[in-house]
Design a protein around this motif. Structure first.
Motif, mmCIF file in Angstrom:
data_model
loop_
_atom_site.group_PDB
_atom_site.id
_atom_site.type_symbol
_atom_site.label_atom_id
_atom_site.label_comp_id
_atom_site.label_asym_id
_atom_site.label_seq_id
_atom_site.Cartn_x
_atom_site.Cartn_y
_atom_site.Cartn_z
ATOM 1 N N THR A 9 24.979 -1.453 61.222
ATOM 2 C CA THR A 9 25.048 -0.070 60.780
ATOM 3 C C THR A 9 24.967 1.032 61.607
ATOM 4 O OG1 THR A 9 23.211 -1.426 59.291
ATOM 5 C CG2 THR A 9 22.973 1.156 59.831
ATOM 6 N N GLN A 10 25.908 1.823 61.815
ATOM 7 C CA GLN A 10 25.827 2.885 63.043
ATOM 8 C C GLN A 10 25.570 4.349 62.010
ATOM 9 O OE1 GLN A 10 30.171 2.613 63.743
ATOM 10 N NE2 GLN A 10 29.667 0.771 65.054
ATOM 11 N N THR A 11 24.602 5.003 62.586
ATOM 12 C CA THR A 11 24.180 6.328 61.827
ATOM 13 C C THR A 11 26.072 7.167 61.692
ATOM 14 O OG1 THR A 11 22.585 6.416 63.596
ATOM 15 C CG2 THR A 11 23.372 8.293 62.777
ATOM 16 N N PRO A 12 25.791 7.940 61.161
ATOM 17 C CA PRO A 12 27.084 8.490 60.436
ATOM 18 C C PRO A 12 27.445 10.147 61.692
ATOM 19 C CG PRO A 12 25.860 8.515 58.479
ATOM 20 C CD PRO A 12 25.019 7.921 59.618
ATOM 21 N N ARG A 13 27.939 10.138 62.224
ATOM 22 C CA ARG A 13 28.162 10.966 62.855
ATOM 23 C C ARG A 13 29.016 12.087 62.541
ATOM 24 N NH1 ARG A 13 30.776 10.133 68.006
ATOM 25 N NH2 ARG A 13 31.369 11.947 67.938
ATOM 26 N N ILE A 14 27.604 13.106 62.565
ATOM 27 C CA ILE A 14 27.703 14.923 62.365
ATOM 28 C C ILE A 14 28.929 15.754 62.920
ATOM 29 C CG2 ILE A 14 26.382 16.808 62.716
ATOM 30 C CD1 ILE A 14 23.550 15.311 62.784
ATOM 31 N N ASP A 15 30.237 16.177 61.538
ATOM 32 C CA ASP A 15 30.692 16.889 62.224
ATOM 33 C C ASP A 15 30.255 18.070 62.581
ATOM 34 O OD1 ASP A 15 32.951 18.718 61.701
ATOM 35 O OD2 ASP A 15 33.439 18.550 59.437
ATOM 36 N N PHE A 16 30.226 19.060 63.607
ATOM 37 C CA PHE A 16 29.646 20.210 63.804
ATOM 38 C C PHE A 16 29.816 21.314 64.142
ATOM 39 C CE2 PHE A 16 27.455 16.682 67.107
ATOM 40 C CZ PHE A 16 26.175 17.053 66.223
ATOM 41 N N ARG A 17 31.407 20.881 63.347
ATOM 42 C CA ARG A 17 32.134 22.505 62.975
ATOM 43 C C ARG A 17 31.802 22.742 61.928
ATOM 44 N NH1 ARG A 17 36.585 22.993 66.764
ATOM 45 N NH2 ARG A 17 37.169 21.773 68.077
ATOM 46 N N LEU A 196 32.102 17.992 77.221
ATOM 47 C CA LEU A 196 31.525 18.070 75.537
ATOM 48 C C LEU A 196 31.759 16.801 74.428
ATOM 49 C CD1 LEU A 196 31.677 20.171 72.867
ATOM 50 C CD2 LEU A 196 34.322 19.556 72.493
ATOM 51 N N ASP A 197 32.003 15.211 74.905
ATOM 52 C CA ASP A 197 32.009 14.104 74.197
ATOM 53 C C ASP A 197 30.521 13.990 74.647
ATOM 54 O OD1 ASP A 197 34.727 14.293 73.296
ATOM 55 O OD2 ASP A 197 35.006 12.866 74.717
ATOM 56 N N SER A 198 30.105 14.022 75.657
ATOM 57 C CA SER A 198 28.196 13.391 75.990
ATOM 58 C C SER A 198 27.553 14.364 74.859
ATOM 59 C CB SER A 198 27.992 13.560 77.581
ATOM 60 O OG SER A 198 29.257 12.949 78.353
ATOM 61 N N LEU A 199 27.516 15.785 75.555
ATOM 62 C CA LEU A 199 26.863 16.619 74.399
ATOM 63 C C LEU A 199 26.941 15.824 72.830
ATOM 64 C CD1 LEU A 199 24.982 18.856 74.272
ATOM 65 C CD2 LEU A 199 26.645 20.435 73.702
ATOM 66 N N GLU A 200 27.766 15.310 72.570
ATOM 67 C CA GLU A 200 27.761 15.098 70.706
ATOM 68 C C GLU A 200 27.211 14.098 71.035
ATOM 69 O OE1 GLU A 200 32.532 15.779 69.528
ATOM 70 O OE2 GLU A 200 31.867 17.732 69.221
ATOM 71 N N LYS A 201 27.274 12.950 71.527
ATOM 72 C CA LYS A 201 26.760 11.722 71.157
ATOM 73 C C LYS A 201 25.279 11.880 71.603
ATOM 74 C CE LYS A 201 30.263 9.352 73.318
ATOM 75 N NZ LYS A 201 30.839 8.106 74.671
ATOM 76 N N ASN A 204 23.972 13.499 68.251
ATOM 77 C CA ASN A 204 23.989 12.509 67.262
ATOM 78 C C ASN A 204 23.044 11.559 67.631
ATOM 79 O OD1 ASN A 204 26.255 12.400 65.130
ATOM 80 N ND2 ASN A 204 28.176 13.341 67.212
ATOM 81 N N ARG A 205 22.969 10.954 68.578
ATOM 82 C CA ARG A 205 21.697 10.140 68.817
ATOM 83 C C ARG A 205 20.297 10.965 68.376
ATOM 84 N NH1 ARG A 205 18.476 9.102 73.250
ATOM 85 N NH2 ARG A 205 20.349 10.328 74.370
ATOM 86 N N TRP A 206 20.237 12.423 68.211
ATOM 87 C CA TRP A 206 18.891 12.859 68.204
ATOM 88 C C TRP A 206 19.099 13.333 67.076
ATOM 89 C CZ3 TRP A 206 18.220 16.370 72.598
ATOM 90 C CH2 TRP A 206 17.604 16.515 74.266
ATOM 91 N N LEU A 207 19.369 13.427 66.077
ATOM 92 C CA LEU A 207 19.977 13.891 64.889
ATOM 93 C C LEU A 207 19.464 12.715 63.810
ATOM 94 C CD1 LEU A 207 22.066 17.442 65.282
ATOM 95 C CD2 LEU A 207 19.545 17.392 64.471
ATOM 96 N N GLY A 208 20.477 11.628 64.191
ATOM 97 C CA GLY A 208 21.156 10.781 63.342
ATOM 98 C C GLY A 208 19.816 9.568 63.022
ATOM 99 N N ASP A 209 18.530 9.336 64.066
ATOM 100 C CA ASP A 209 17.318 9.318 64.831
ATOM 101 C C ASP A 209 16.039 9.250 64.053
ATOM 102 O OD1 ASP A 209 16.528 7.110 65.723
ATOM 103 O OD2 ASP A 209 16.567 7.068 67.365
ATOM 104 N N ASP A 210 15.882 9.511 63.686
ATOM 105 C CA ASP A 210 14.302 9.663 63.087
ATOM 106 C C ASP A 210 13.460 8.716 63.729
ATOM 107 O OD1 ASP A 210 14.991 12.141 61.211
ATOM 108 O OD2 ASP A 210 14.973 10.378 59.959
ATOM 109 N N SER A 211 13.673 8.158 64.788
ATOM 110 C CA SER A 211 12.456 7.401 65.825
ATOM 111 C C SER A 211 12.755 7.735 66.722
ATOM 112 C CB SER A 211 13.102 5.474 65.081
ATOM 113 O OG SER A 211 13.741 5.451 66.525
#
Length: 229
Positions: A9-17, A196-201, A204-211
């Motif tokens: 199970t993977q958290t869907p990546r957010i399209d920041f664009r 930029l890649d590190s920031l996006e990761k 994505n972890r913070w916004l996709g993981d409610d725990s």
């Protein structure tokens, strides 16, 4: 016979664009409903906050820079998906802002960081040539009080050569080691799109993981004994 690999199970990546402006708020009570997840961007005036948000979203006009730094004292919310938001907090530390305005927004920033239930993390931006000024330290302490993860962007990294930039990064990581895993630091350049890649990761972890938060997360506003002060 080939055995299929187990599904993960993977958290869907957010399209920041896909980010679009949602609304502005003059104080915490005027903000969108406190639901879902959001990540806030904070930093001193001229720290490169607007440039970082615009680079992340691929929209040079999304986060607008005030012609008079420090005068735009609004919390700006951007939608990046169902119940997912980026938040641009007012810049701080600009010398020409009246003292009364500084004090008012210090209180509002503290309240936002400590009481906003949907806030999953703080991206704190610092010019790599001038890191950890007094109010940067204050922001970190406010966030730590609320058990809020902080990801520091050392912006304008292209202004230094690789060696000095790396030395600044390592020095700051050592300085903040006592906070453990609550604080992370990286180099960033909006101009070169470095980091930029590190920031996006991280986002994505913070916004996709409610725990992300434990039970000792932000203090509900109506439970804070000082809320009415």
């Amino acid at each position: 016979m080939h055995t299929p690999a187990p599904e993960t199970t993977q958290t869907p990546r957010i399209d920041f664009r896909s980010a679009v402006f949602l609304q502005s708020a003059s104080q915490l009570e005027n903000s969108p409903d406190d639901s879902g997840s959001e990540v806030a961007f904070a930093g001193r005036s001229n720290s490169g906050k607007s440039s970082a948000i615009n680079t992340l979203t691929g929209n040079k006009k999304l986060a607008r820079t005030s012609r008079t730094p420090g005068r735009t004292q609004l919390i700006n919310y951007f939608d990046v998906g169902p119940d997912r938001r980026l938040v641009d907090l007012p810049g701080y530390g600009y010398a020409k802002v009246p003292l009364a305005m500084k004090e008012k927004w210090n209180r509002e920033l503290e309240r936002y960081l400590q009481h906003r239930q949907s806030l999953r993390g703080l991206v704190l931006l610092m010019d790599i040539r001038h890191p950890m000024r007094d109010q940067d330290d204050q922001m970190i302490n406010w966030a730590a009080t609320a058990s809020m993860p902080v990801h520091i962007l050392l912006t304008k990294a292209d202004k230094l050569k690789r060696g000095p930039a790396q030395n600044t990064l390592l020095k700051l990581q050592g300085q903040l080691a006592s906070f453990g895993g609550l604080i992370s630091v990286q180099l960033f350049s909006a101009l070169k799109k470095q980091g930029l890649d590190s920031l996006e990761k991280t986002l994505n972890r913070w916004l996709g993981d409610d725990s992300v938060f434990d039970e000792e997360g932000p203090i509900p506003l109506d439970e804070d004994p000082s809320a009415g002060d």
